[in-house]
Write an enzyme that holds these catalytic residues in place. Structure first.
Site, PDB file in Angstrom:
ATOM      1  N   LEU A 107       0.758  -1.059   0.052  1.00  0.00           N
ATOM      2  CA  LEU A 107      -0.006   0.046   0.140  1.00  0.00           C
ATOM      3  C   LEU A 107       0.974   1.155  -0.218  1.00  0.00           C
ATOM      4  O   LEU A 107       2.105   1.076   0.375  1.00  0.00           O
ATOM      5  CB  LEU A 107      -0.852   0.103   1.070  1.00  0.00           C
ATOM      6  CG  LEU A 107      -2.075  -1.254   1.353  1.00  0.00           C
ATOM      7  CD1 LEU A 107      -2.651  -1.079   2.581  1.00  0.00           C
ATOM      8  CD2 LEU A 107      -2.908  -1.118   0.251  1.00  0.00           C
ATOM      9  N   ASP A 108       0.321   2.334  -0.637  1.00  0.00           N
ATOM     10  CA  ASP A 108       0.983   3.424  -0.558  1.00  0.00           C
ATOM     11  C   ASP A 108       1.416   4.164   0.829  1.00  0.00           C
ATOM     12  O   ASP A 108       0.538   3.897   1.849  1.00  0.00           O
ATOM     13  CB  ASP A 108       0.469   4.772  -1.486  1.00  0.00           C
ATOM     14  CG  ASP A 108       0.453   4.156  -3.042  1.00  0.00           C
ATOM     15  OD1 ASP A 108       1.101   3.223  -3.469  1.00  0.00           O
ATOM     16  OD2 ASP A 108      -0.438   4.824  -3.557  1.00  0.00           O
ATOM     17  N   TYR A 109       2.441   5.084   0.900  1.00  0.00           N
ATOM     18  CA  TYR A 109       2.547   5.728   2.170  1.00  0.00           C
ATOM     19  C   TYR A 109       1.411   6.653   2.772  1.00  0.00           C
ATOM     20  O   TYR A 109       1.110   6.228   3.966  1.00  0.00           O
ATOM     21  CB  TYR A 109       3.692   6.629   1.825  1.00  0.00           C
ATOM     22  CG  TYR A 109       4.018   7.564   3.177  1.00  0.00           C
ATOM     23  CD1 TYR A 109       4.954   6.989   4.046  1.00  0.00           C
ATOM     24  CD2 TYR A 109       3.674   8.785   3.259  1.00  0.00           C
ATOM     25  CE1 TYR A 109       5.469   7.594   5.005  1.00  0.00           C
ATOM     26  CE2 TYR A 109       3.950   9.491   4.425  1.00  0.00           C
ATOM     27  CZ  TYR A 109       4.988   9.088   5.386  1.00  0.00           C
ATOM     28  OH  TYR A 109       5.528   9.731   6.342  1.00  0.00           O
ATOM     29  N   THR A 111      -1.669   5.798   2.097  1.00  0.00           N
ATOM     30  CA  THR A 111      -2.871   4.640   1.927  1.00  0.00           C
ATOM     31  C   THR A 111      -2.937   3.913   3.288  1.00  0.00           C
ATOM     32  O   THR A 111      -1.949   3.346   3.734  1.00  0.00           O
ATOM     33  CB  THR A 111      -2.905   3.947   0.852  1.00  0.00           C
ATOM     34  OG1 THR A 111      -2.971   4.663  -0.493  1.00  0.00           O
ATOM     35  CG2 THR A 111      -4.148   2.760   0.511  1.00  0.00           C
TER      36      THR A 111
END
Length: 239
Positions: A107-109, A111
């Protein structure tokens, strides 16, 4: 006669890492089999003397597969070590009974939400493999004007720089004005795919949370930063 398997598959099943990671170790000459430096494509059996950086690797115990569900908060990176010193998703995880945790996707930073980890690298490889089309569901808050034409385009193919993509389902969940919540599902794992699909329509994503992966749902009782092991029944359902 003992059956043999590709070296990266054997080591992934023993919880040493993902197949891709182990392939990089082989290419770097870090792995030996029966005293010989391994090459990509080499096969081995369970009786082989396999070493990584000169250290013998023991076979994993039977039925030792563990899967951990983690509620990732915003502000953590999906890597073991961050050169910038930011918190990582591994910082708060308990140790597995054997092997080490392999992250299933990322997952993105910015998210939050559901992340899965397992000490069975082969299982991780299967869960991430595109051919299985495991559906991910996200809650997303967007800023911008979302009309019927935008929603239609997002459920048909949108041309991105790495190919066409679309949401499998898209449902309005509430909100007023230009801040609205939607629930979307998608079965492809391209980098930042949910954000990029909305951005292709000039819609800004300002909150994003994954709420399920396959048939595993993020429990409401699991707070950000908390984790729990899946039960044997839940693990079986993943297969």
């Amino acid at each position: 006669m003992l059956s043999s398997e590709k070296l990266q598959k054997i080591l992934a099943k023993r919880g040493l890492g993902s197949r891709r990671e182990i392939e990089r170790w082989i290419a770097a000459g870090r792995i030996t089999v029966d005293g010989h430096t391994a090459k990509l494509g080499d096969r081995a059996d369970d009786n082989a003397n396999i070493q990584i950086d000169g250290k013998p690797i023991k076979p994993a115990a039977v039925n030792n597969t563990e899967v951990l569900i983690y509620h990732k908060p915003e502000g953590e990176v999906c890597t073991r070590h961050d050169p910038e010193g930011r918190p990582t998703v591994f910082d708060r995880l308990p140790s597995p009974s054997c092997g080490r945790w392999v992250m299933v996707g990322r997952l993105d930073y910015n998210t939050s939400g559901l992340l899965l980890f397992t000490n069975n690298g082969e299982l991780a490889n299967q869960l991430m493999h595109p051919k299985f089309h495991l559906r991910r569901v996200y809650a997303v808050r967007v800023y911008g004007t979302v009309d019927a034409a935008v929603l239609l385009r997002l459920q048909n193919n949108v041309s991105l720089e790495d190919g066409d993509a679309h949401f499998d389902t898209l449902e309005f969940m509430g909100g007023e004005g230009r801040n609205q919540w939607y629930q979307v599902s998608i079965s492809i794992g391209k980098n930042r795919i949910v954000r990029r699909l909305w951005e292709s329509q000039n819609i800004q994503v300002n909150r994003l949370r994954r709420i399920s992966f396959g048939n595993i749902i993020l429990p409401r009782s699991l707070l950000a930063g908390q984790s729990r092991l899946l039960t044997a029944h839940e693990i079986k359902s993943l297969y």
